[in-house]
Scaffold this motif. Structure first.
Motif, PDB file in Angstrom:
ATOM      1  N   UNK A  85       2.483  15.105 -14.199  1.00  0.00           N
ATOM      2  CA  UNK A  85       2.104  13.900 -13.135  1.00  0.00           C
ATOM      3  C   UNK A  85       1.067  13.010 -13.612  1.00  0.00           C
ATOM      4  N   UNK A  86       1.407  11.823 -13.920  1.00  0.00           N
ATOM      5  CA  UNK A  86       0.712  10.929 -14.657  1.00  0.00           C
ATOM      6  C   UNK A  86       0.302   9.683 -13.690  1.00  0.00           C
ATOM      7  N   UNK A  87      -0.741   9.281 -13.540  1.00  0.00           N
ATOM      8  CA  UNK A  87      -1.511   8.027 -12.875  1.00  0.00           C
ATOM      9  C   UNK A  87      -1.398   6.800 -13.859  1.00  0.00           C
ATOM     10  N   UNK A  88      -0.727   5.722 -13.750  1.00  0.00           N
ATOM     11  CA  UNK A  88      -0.587   4.507 -14.714  1.00  0.00           C
ATOM     12  C   UNK A  88      -0.613   3.408 -13.757  1.00  0.00           C
ATOM     13  N   UNK A  89      -1.743   2.541 -13.868  1.00  0.00           N
ATOM     14  CA  UNK A  89      -1.960   1.478 -13.224  1.00  0.00           C
ATOM     15  C   UNK A  89      -1.625   1.892 -11.624  1.00  0.00           C
ATOM     16  N   UNK A  90      -0.634   1.216 -10.802  1.00  0.00           N
ATOM     17  CA  UNK A  90      -0.458   1.500  -9.592  1.00  0.00           C
ATOM     18  C   UNK A  90       0.604   2.469  -9.053  1.00  0.00           C
ATOM     19  N   UNK A  91       1.077   3.318 -10.377  1.00  0.00           N
ATOM     20  CA  UNK A  91       2.103   4.376 -10.070  1.00  0.00           C
ATOM     21  C   UNK A  91       1.739   5.791 -10.521  1.00  0.00           C
ATOM     22  N   UNK A  92       2.688   6.484  -9.982  1.00  0.00           N
ATOM     23  CA  UNK A  92       2.528   7.960 -10.459  1.00  0.00           C
ATOM     24  C   UNK A  92       3.824   8.194 -10.871  1.00  0.00           C
ATOM     25  N   UNK A  93       4.018   8.992 -12.046  1.00  0.00           N
ATOM     26  CA  UNK A  93       5.204   9.144 -13.001  1.00  0.00           C
ATOM     27  C   UNK A  93       5.164  10.753 -13.019  1.00  0.00           C
ATOM     28  N   UNK A  94       6.487  11.287 -12.787  1.00  0.00           N
ATOM     29  CA  UNK A  94       6.803  12.797 -13.178  1.00  0.00           C
ATOM     30  C   UNK A  94       7.529  12.698 -14.398  1.00  0.00           C
ATOM     31  N   UNK A  95       7.110  13.592 -15.318  1.00  0.00           N
ATOM     32  CA  UNK A  95       7.799  13.502 -16.628  1.00  0.00           C
ATOM     33  C   UNK A  95       8.081  15.282 -16.488  1.00  0.00           C
ATOM     34  N   UNK A 106       6.708   6.156  -8.789  1.00  0.00           N
ATOM     35  CA  UNK A 106       6.523   5.627  -7.497  1.00  0.00           C
ATOM     36  C   UNK A 106       5.223   4.857  -7.346  1.00  0.00           C
ATOM     37  N   UNK A 107       5.328   3.712  -6.986  1.00  0.00           N
ATOM     38  CA  UNK A 107       4.111   2.697  -6.631  1.00  0.00           C
ATOM     39  C   UNK A 107       3.613   3.361  -5.539  1.00  0.00           C
ATOM     40  N   UNK A 108       2.170   3.739  -5.759  1.00  0.00           N
ATOM     41  CA  UNK A 108       1.492   4.486  -4.819  1.00  0.00           C
ATOM     42  C   UNK A 108       0.269   3.691  -4.151  1.00  0.00           C
ATOM     43  N   UNK A 109       0.150   2.538  -4.803  1.00  0.00           N
ATOM     44  CA  UNK A 109      -0.963   1.696  -4.170  1.00  0.00           C
ATOM     45  C   UNK A 109      -0.780   0.379  -4.487  1.00  0.00           C
ATOM     46  N   UNK A 110      -0.964  -0.705  -3.729  1.00  0.00           N
ATOM     47  CA  UNK A 110      -0.860  -1.941  -3.960  1.00  0.00           C
ATOM     48  C   UNK A 110      -1.986  -2.626  -4.924  1.00  0.00           C
ATOM     49  N   UNK A 111      -2.952  -1.715  -5.208  1.00  0.00           N
ATOM     50  CA  UNK A 111      -3.967  -2.224  -6.414  1.00  0.00           C
ATOM     51  C   UNK A 111      -3.964  -1.153  -7.531  1.00  0.00           C
ATOM     52  N   UNK A 140       9.006  13.235  -5.723  1.00  0.00           N
ATOM     53  CA  UNK A 140       8.483  11.835  -5.755  1.00  0.00           C
ATOM     54  C   UNK A 140       8.639  11.248  -4.274  1.00  0.00           C
ATOM     55  N   UNK A 141       9.106  11.948  -3.533  1.00  0.00           N
ATOM     56  CA  UNK A 141       8.963  11.154  -1.795  1.00  0.00           C
ATOM     57  C   UNK A 141       7.558  10.994  -1.427  1.00  0.00           C
ATOM     58  N   UNK A 142       7.358   9.895  -0.778  1.00  0.00           N
ATOM     59  CA  UNK A 142       6.149   9.863   0.047  1.00  0.00           C
ATOM     60  C   UNK A 142       6.378  10.613   1.248  1.00  0.00           C
ATOM     61  N   UNK A 143       5.222  11.561   1.418  1.00  0.00           N
ATOM     62  CA  UNK A 143       5.182  12.530   2.841  1.00  0.00           C
ATOM     63  C   UNK A 143       4.264  11.448   3.857  1.00  0.00           C
ATOM     64  N   UNK A 144       3.266  10.921   3.351  1.00  0.00           N
ATOM     65  CA  UNK A 144       2.401  10.132   3.964  1.00  0.00           C
ATOM     66  C   UNK A 144       1.373   9.208   3.203  1.00  0.00           C
TER      67      UNK A 144
END
Length: 186
Positions: A85-95, A106-111, A140-144
């Motif tokens: 699980x990788x954080x890049x910019x405003x996303x988290x990616x699963x590889x 998934x875009x996880x933040x507006x910043x 990758x589903x947002x729980x909250x």
């Protein structure tokens, strides 16, 4: 010798994963310092963050994302059950660690996503964003997601009784792992 600034090395069952900050990387260019098997743009528009990933000569990929600029550091990636699980910019990616294929993003933040965490006891995949904290499923589903009065720049910890986050004004928040409900604020 330590890990260079702007990089992260993780030991996994599939081999050594190296993640590097690639701020000068140009997609589809032959003049880059490093080359990658795959180039993946996580969002349209101008990207602010580019991170490269390699695993022991098996596969490599470079990812770009929008949002605020992120750099590679100790909380930029985690390995859980054969996934990176990788954080890049405003996303988290699963590889997938075996194939290098992207399972989801998934875009996880507006910043900006400052980091990604795994709390094994609560089986919680957490995104520490500048404006919000998110709990994701491994699929990758947002729980909250939860936000505060100001940006979350002063700290993030996984505690036994909740997720502690400190905002720019030094207000301390404690969020519930399961629901994201604010348990306390001081």
């Amino acid at each position: 010798m330590g890990t260079p600034w702007g990089s992260l090395v993780l030991e996994t069952c599939e081999g050594q994963v190296t993640i590097v900050d690639e701020p000068t990387y140009s997609f589809r260019s032959v003049d880059n310092l490093r080359t990658y098997d795959a180039e993946i743009r996580l969002a349209g528009g101008d990207f602010s963050s580019i991170h490269g990933v390699r695993i022991d000569g098996k596969w490599s990929a470079v990812f770009s994302a929008t949002g605020g600029r992120s750099i590679v550091h100790q909380h930029s990636a985690i390995v859980v059950d054969g996934r990176l699980f990788l954080a890049v910019g405003d996303h988290v990616v699963s590889l997938n660690l075996v194939t290098g294929s992207m399972e989801w993003s998934r875009c996880v933040d507006t910043a900006t996503c400052f980091g990604v965490y795994w709390d094994r006891h609560h089986e919680a995949l957490l995104s520490h964003g500048e404006l919000q904290i998110s709990c994701l499923s491994v699929m990758g589903d947002e729980i909250w997601s939860a936000s505060g009065a100001d940006i979350f720049t002063e700290g993030f910890r996984c505690l036994d009784n909740g997720i502690e986050v400190i905002d720019f004004n030094r207000s301390v928040y404690l969020f519930d792992y399961r629901t994201g409900i604010l348990l306390a604020r001081k």
